[in-house]
Design an enzyme around this catalytic site. Sequence first.
Site, PDB file in Angstrom:
ATOM      1  CG  ASN A  11      52.891  42.112  37.332  1.00  0.00           C
ATOM      2  OD1 ASN A  11      53.923  41.452  37.295  1.00  0.00           O
ATOM      3  ND2 ASN A  11      51.753  41.634  37.805  1.00  0.00           N
ATOM      4  CE  LYS A  40      48.323  38.959  43.245  1.00  0.00           C
ATOM      5  NZ  LYS A  40      47.335  40.050  43.270  1.00  0.00           N
ATOM      6  CD  GLU A 140      51.187  38.783  40.658  1.00  0.00           C
ATOM      7  OE1 GLU A 140      50.096  38.959  40.133  1.00  0.00           O
ATOM      8  OE2 GLU A 140      51.997  39.708  40.865  1.00  0.00           O
ATOM      9  CB  ALA A 248      47.814  47.367  45.186  1.00  0.00           C
ATOM     10  CB  ALA A 249      43.350  46.882  49.200  1.00  0.00           C
ATOM     11  N   GLY A 250      45.507  44.647  49.374  1.00  0.00           N
ATOM     12  CA  GLY A 250      46.143  43.563  50.124  1.00  0.00           C
ATOM     13  C   GLY A 250      47.663  43.710  50.156  1.00  0.00           C
ATOM     14  CG  ASP A 251      49.771  43.747  46.557  1.00  0.00           C
ATOM     15  OD1 ASP A 251      49.702  42.551  46.899  1.00  0.00           O
ATOM     16  OD2 ASP A 251      49.536  44.145  45.403  1.00  0.00           O
ATOM     17  N   GLY A 286      44.553  52.961  40.455  1.00  0.00           N
ATOM     18  CA  GLY A 286      45.919  52.463  40.211  1.00  0.00           C
ATOM     19  C   GLY A 286      46.456  51.829  41.477  1.00  0.00           C
TER      20      GLY A 286
HETATM   21  O1  RIB Z   1      47.723  42.854  43.854  1.00  0.00           O
HETATM   22  C1  RIB Z   1      47.522  43.749  42.807  1.00  0.00           C
HETATM   23  C2  RIB Z   1      48.397  43.406  41.640  1.00  0.00           C
HETATM   24  O2  RIB Z   1      48.012  42.169  41.123  1.00  0.00           O
HETATM   25  C3  RIB Z   1      48.302  44.368  40.485  1.00  0.00           C
HETATM   26  O3  RIB Z   1      49.161  45.473  40.610  1.00  0.00           O
HETATM   27  C4  RIB Z   1      48.582  43.498  39.283  1.00  0.00           C
HETATM   28  O4  RIB Z   1      49.831  43.720  38.722  1.00  0.00           O
HETATM   29  C5  RIB Z   1      48.416  42.060  39.783  1.00  0.00           C
HETATM   30  O5  RIB Z   1      49.567  41.395  39.793  1.00  0.00           O
END
Ligand code: RIB
Length: 309
Positions: A11, A40, A140, A248-251, A286
């Site tokens: 995304n 994600k 996603e 995006a902490a989880g990612d 970001g």
């Molecule tokens: O996990 C964070 C992400 O969730 C963001 O970067 C956004 O694109 C959403 O998909």
Amino acid sequence: MKKCAVIGSINMDLVLRVPRFPRPGESLIGSSFKTTFGGKGANQAVALGKLGIPVRMAGQVGGDAFGEAYCEHFQSCGVDVRAVQRAQDLTTAVADIFVNDAGENFIGTDPGANLACTPEWLDRILPGLMDCDIFLLQLEIPLESVFCALKRLHAAGKTVILDPASAAPLPEEALACVDYLTPNETELRTLTGNLPEASGTEERIRALIGGSDRVVVHKSGAHGAYIGTRHGITHVPGYPVKAVDTTAAGDTFNAGLAAGLAMGRSLEESVRLANAAGALAVTALGAQAGMPTLEAAESLMANSASTLR
Ligand code: RIB
């Protein structure tokens, strides 16, 4: 070193800082607008690239300028893009994100080209990923594609890490193909929606494991994480940082977990690395701006006392 592959969403994030989240019908003045790379799946791939782990991304971008920019960005972060395809008739997925003064977010997405990640697309790209060892997936892209991928990767004996985000109930036959399941609080509740509302975290983790060999790594934000196996539950404390944006902490946590496993570290050491990577990710505005190098994450682990909360 094991090789990682991420199958998932890509995304562009349209990020706006707001003093607080608006109420329905309210217009609010924000600040610091940014168009940034997100999604994600892509976030997990970029975080792995920044940590120095060999990683391949599989997903779809649109035939627009965002898609072109994203492919260049992946390469600049060390992500192999041979399995990133361009759906020429679609737009690259976008996410509108509000971030408040506490660093919390509010996200709405238009899945665009992520919807082109169909089971037929999976048939085309999966054979080219089979030299990878550890696979990271999220929710996603179309769920039927995620389920197909889980089944085929499990049958091929690959290590599968599933981030059940965005939260959705999942059938047991899909969960049975997962080695590491990494829900946050909302996702843990959604996955155990059959339990009474008052059920506690540990009860929910135990229910998700059942009698299986599946490892549940419950992400608990600033508190760190809980590792659940059928032998018990261990708390791994987090690292205190000032949160600017928790997107995006989880990612980044999932990338840290995969990175530790790829380097042959123990599960607990891998979760410590995941906690450190996830903590550093929240220190900038970001999704990807705060993602650390391995050196930065290890320096946080060495120099900072973990929180005891
Ligand atoms: O996990 C964070 C992400 O969730 C963001 O970067 C956004 O694109 C959403 O998909």
